[in-house]
Motif scaffolding. Structure first.
Motif, PDB file in Angstrom:
ATOM      1  N   LEU A  65      76.074  29.585  61.268  1.00 14.48           N
ATOM      2  CA  LEU A  65      75.325  28.547  60.554  1.00 14.48           C
ATOM      3  C   LEU A  65      76.195  27.326  60.292  1.00 14.48           C
ATOM      4  O   LEU A  65      75.726  26.184  60.367  1.00 14.48           O
ATOM      5  N   ILE A  66      77.459  27.552  59.983  1.00 10.92           N
ATOM      6  CA  ILE A  66      78.383  26.439  59.726  1.00 10.92           C
ATOM      7  C   ILE A  66      78.597  25.618  60.990  1.00 10.92           C
ATOM      8  O   ILE A  66      78.540  24.384  60.961  1.00 10.92           O
ATOM      9  N   ILE A  67      78.833  26.285  62.100  1.00 14.88           N
ATOM     10  CA  ILE A  67      79.023  25.567  63.368  1.00 14.88           C
ATOM     11  C   ILE A  67      77.770  24.781  63.717  1.00 14.88           C
ATOM     12  O   ILE A  67      77.842  23.619  64.146  1.00 14.88           O
ATOM     13  N   GLU A  68      76.615  25.389  63.514  1.00 14.14           N
ATOM     14  CA  GLU A  68      75.347  24.713  63.815  1.00 14.14           C
ATOM     15  C   GLU A  68      75.184  23.468  62.952  1.00 14.14           C
ATOM     16  O   GLU A  68      74.732  22.422  63.424  1.00 14.14           O
ATOM     17  N   ALA A  69      75.553  23.574  61.656  1.00 15.08           N
ATOM     18  CA  ALA A  69      75.427  22.425  60.757  1.00 15.08           C
ATOM     19  C   ALA A  69      76.406  21.316  61.150  1.00 15.08           C
ATOM     20  O   ALA A  69      76.027  20.132  61.206  1.00 15.08           O
ATOM     21  N   PHE A  70      77.642  21.673  61.422  1.00 15.61           N
ATOM     22  CA  PHE A  70      78.615  20.667  61.856  1.00 15.61           C
ATOM     23  C   PHE A  70      78.168  19.995  63.160  1.00 15.61           C
ATOM     24  O   PHE A  70      78.314  18.782  63.333  1.00 15.61           O
ATOM     25  N   ASP A  71      77.640  20.790  64.077  1.00 10.12           N
ATOM     26  CA  ASP A  71      77.167  20.223  65.346  1.00 10.12           C
ATOM     27  C   ASP A  71      75.986  19.277  65.116  1.00 10.12           C
ATOM     28  O   ASP A  71      75.856  18.252  65.789  1.00 10.12           O
ATOM     29  N   ALA A  72      75.124  19.633  64.163  1.00 10.79           N
ATOM     30  CA  ALA A  72      73.952  18.793  63.902  1.00 10.79           C
ATOM     31  C   ALA A  72      74.352  17.428  63.362  1.00 10.79           C
ATOM     32  O   ALA A  72      73.864  16.388  63.829  1.00 10.79           O
ATOM     33  N   VAL A  73      75.240  17.401  62.364  1.00  8.90           N
ATOM     34  CA  VAL A  73      75.669  16.108  61.835  1.00  8.90           C
ATOM     35  C   VAL A  73      76.523  15.372  62.865  1.00  8.90           C
ATOM     36  O   VAL A  73      76.433  14.140  63.002  1.00  8.90           O
ATOM     37  N   GLY A  74      77.303  16.105  63.647  1.00  3.66           N
ATOM     38  CA  GLY A  74      78.084  15.477  64.709  1.00  3.66           C
ATOM     39  C   GLY A  74      77.201  14.806  65.742  1.00  3.66           C
ATOM     40  O   GLY A  74      77.469  13.679  66.177  1.00  3.66           O
ATOM     41  N   THR A  75      76.137  15.491  66.124  1.00  2.00           N
ATOM     42  CA  THR A  75      75.192  14.915  67.087  1.00  2.00           C
ATOM     43  C   THR A  75      74.532  13.663  66.519  1.00  2.00           C
ATOM     44  O   THR A  75      74.378  12.653  67.218  1.00  2.00           O
ATOM     45  N   ALA A  76      74.143  13.720  65.244  1.00  2.00           N
ATOM     46  CA  ALA A  76      73.498  12.561  64.610  1.00  2.00           C
ATOM     47  C   ALA A  76      74.423  11.352  64.611  1.00  2.00           C
ATOM     48  O   ALA A  76      73.997  10.221  64.895  1.00  2.00           O
ATOM     49  N   VAL A  77      75.692  11.576  64.307  1.00  2.00           N
ATOM     50  CA  VAL A  77      76.658  10.475  64.271  1.00  2.00           C
ATOM     51  C   VAL A  77      76.925   9.938  65.674  1.00  2.00           C
ATOM     52  O   VAL A  77      76.972   8.719  65.898  1.00  2.00           O
ATOM     53  N   GLU A  78      77.074  10.829  66.635  1.00  2.00           N
ATOM     54  CA  GLU A  78      77.314  10.399  68.017  1.00  2.00           C
ATOM     55  C   GLU A  78      76.150   9.580  68.552  1.00  2.00           C
ATOM     56  O   GLU A  78      76.348   8.561  69.227  1.00  2.00           O
ATOM     57  N   GLN A  79      74.928   9.994  68.255  1.00  2.00           N
ATOM     58  CA  GLN A  79      73.760   9.262  68.736  1.00  2.00           C
ATOM     59  C   GLN A  79      73.644   7.905  68.063  1.00  2.00           C
ATOM     60  O   GLN A  79      73.279   6.913  68.714  1.00  2.00           O
ATOM     61  N   ALA A  80      73.951   7.846  66.765  1.00  2.00           N
ATOM     62  CA  ALA A  80      73.902   6.567  66.056  1.00  2.00           C
ATOM     63  C   ALA A  80      74.920   5.589  66.632  1.00  2.00           C
ATOM     64  O   ALA A  80      74.631   4.406  66.830  1.00  2.00           O
ATOM     65  N   ASP A  81      76.112   6.082  66.914  1.00  2.00           N
ATOM     66  CA  ASP A  81      77.157   5.238  67.495  1.00  2.00           C
ATOM     67  C   ASP A  81      76.764   4.767  68.891  1.00  2.00           C
ATOM     68  O   ASP A  81      76.922   3.589  69.237  1.00  2.00           O
ATOM     69  N   ALA A  82      76.220   5.682  69.684  1.00  2.00           N
ATOM     70  CA  ALA A  82      75.870   5.354  71.071  1.00  2.00           C
ATOM     71  C   ALA A  82      74.745   4.330  71.155  1.00  2.00           C
ATOM     72  O   ALA A  82      74.621   3.630  72.175  1.00  2.00           O
TER      73      ALA A  82
END
Length: 235
Positions: A65-82
């Motif tokens: 669950l922790i990895i999934e949560a970190f990946d989710a916020v990581g994806t959100a930040v990467e998409q916002a930057d891109a």
């Protein structure tokens, strides 16, 4: 791969997804410390021994669950930057910071799992490190791009970087970027933590009765202030 094996793997993946979905609901009610594999199994109609074939312990489920949560916020930040032009470094910074806050407000229990009170007896394994670093890598990359483009301005009046930070700076330099000074590494690290500090204060009610106006504006001010301290050019 045989058809039967493909079907078994798909069924297993679906069941793992169901287990994690139920576990996330339990997080909202019981918190991470109260998460129980047996309770999750009961809700799914499984015998308690069966769930251990998928997650040998509660800590294994927490880690997933922790990895999934970190990946989710990581994806959100990467998409916002891109979504921003590469040369608009401040826009990229603001969009990335806002993505952290937006994700946290939309997923408060998952945010609490990764940035809230530590779970007694749980020690996050090395498996979580790569996912946890994704948002920080994006923010560091924005600062690096601005520096390489000559768009990172000197910031007068800042205190000297403590000499005691030098060993940490050397270690972080190898991981993040080789051309950052000790001072810039520390400022980038502290900017990242300041963003999360603001989000945590807002999400956990610490700003109650303190900031009652538009909290999005207050957050934007925090993000802009960190951009200024970093030297990102503010138009």
């Amino acid at each position: 791969m045989s058809v039967s094996r493909s079907v078994r793997e798909r069924v297993r993946a679906e069941l793992i997804g169901e287990i994690k979905a139920v576990a996330r609901r339990h997080l909202a009610v019981e918190g991470a410390a109260g998460l129980s594999l047996r309770a999750v199994a009961r809700e799914l109609g499984m015998v308690s021994s069966a769930i251990y074939r998928y997650f040998p312990s509660r800590d294994d489920l927490l880690t997933a669950l922790i990895i999934e949560a970190f990946d989710a916020v990581g994806t959100a930040v990467e998409q916002a930057d891109a979504a921003c032009p590469r040369e608009h470094h401040l826009d990229r910074w603001m969009a990335s910071c806002r993505a952290i806050r937006t994700w946290a407000l939309a997923n408060p229990h998952e945010y609490a799992l990764i940035h809230g009170t530590p779970v007694p007896g749980y020690v996050a394994p090395q498996d979580t490190v790569a996912a946890a670093a994704r948002d920080g890598i994006v923010l560091t990359g924005i600062v690096r791009d601005a520096k390489q483009a000559g768009r990172l301005l000197p910031v007068p009046g800042l205190p000297l970087t403590p000499s005691s930070f030098a060993p940490d700076a050397e270690r972080l330099r190898e991981v993040l970027t080789p051309d950052f000074s000790d001072d810039l590494i520390l400022r980038t690290l502290l900017a990242w933590t300041q963003i999360y500090g603001h989000v945590s204060f807002e999400l956990f009610g610490m700003y109650k009765a303190l900031i009652e106006a538009d909290r999005a504006d207050a957050f934007d001010y925090t993000a802009l202030l960190q951009a200024h301290i970093l030297g990102l050019k503010i138009r």
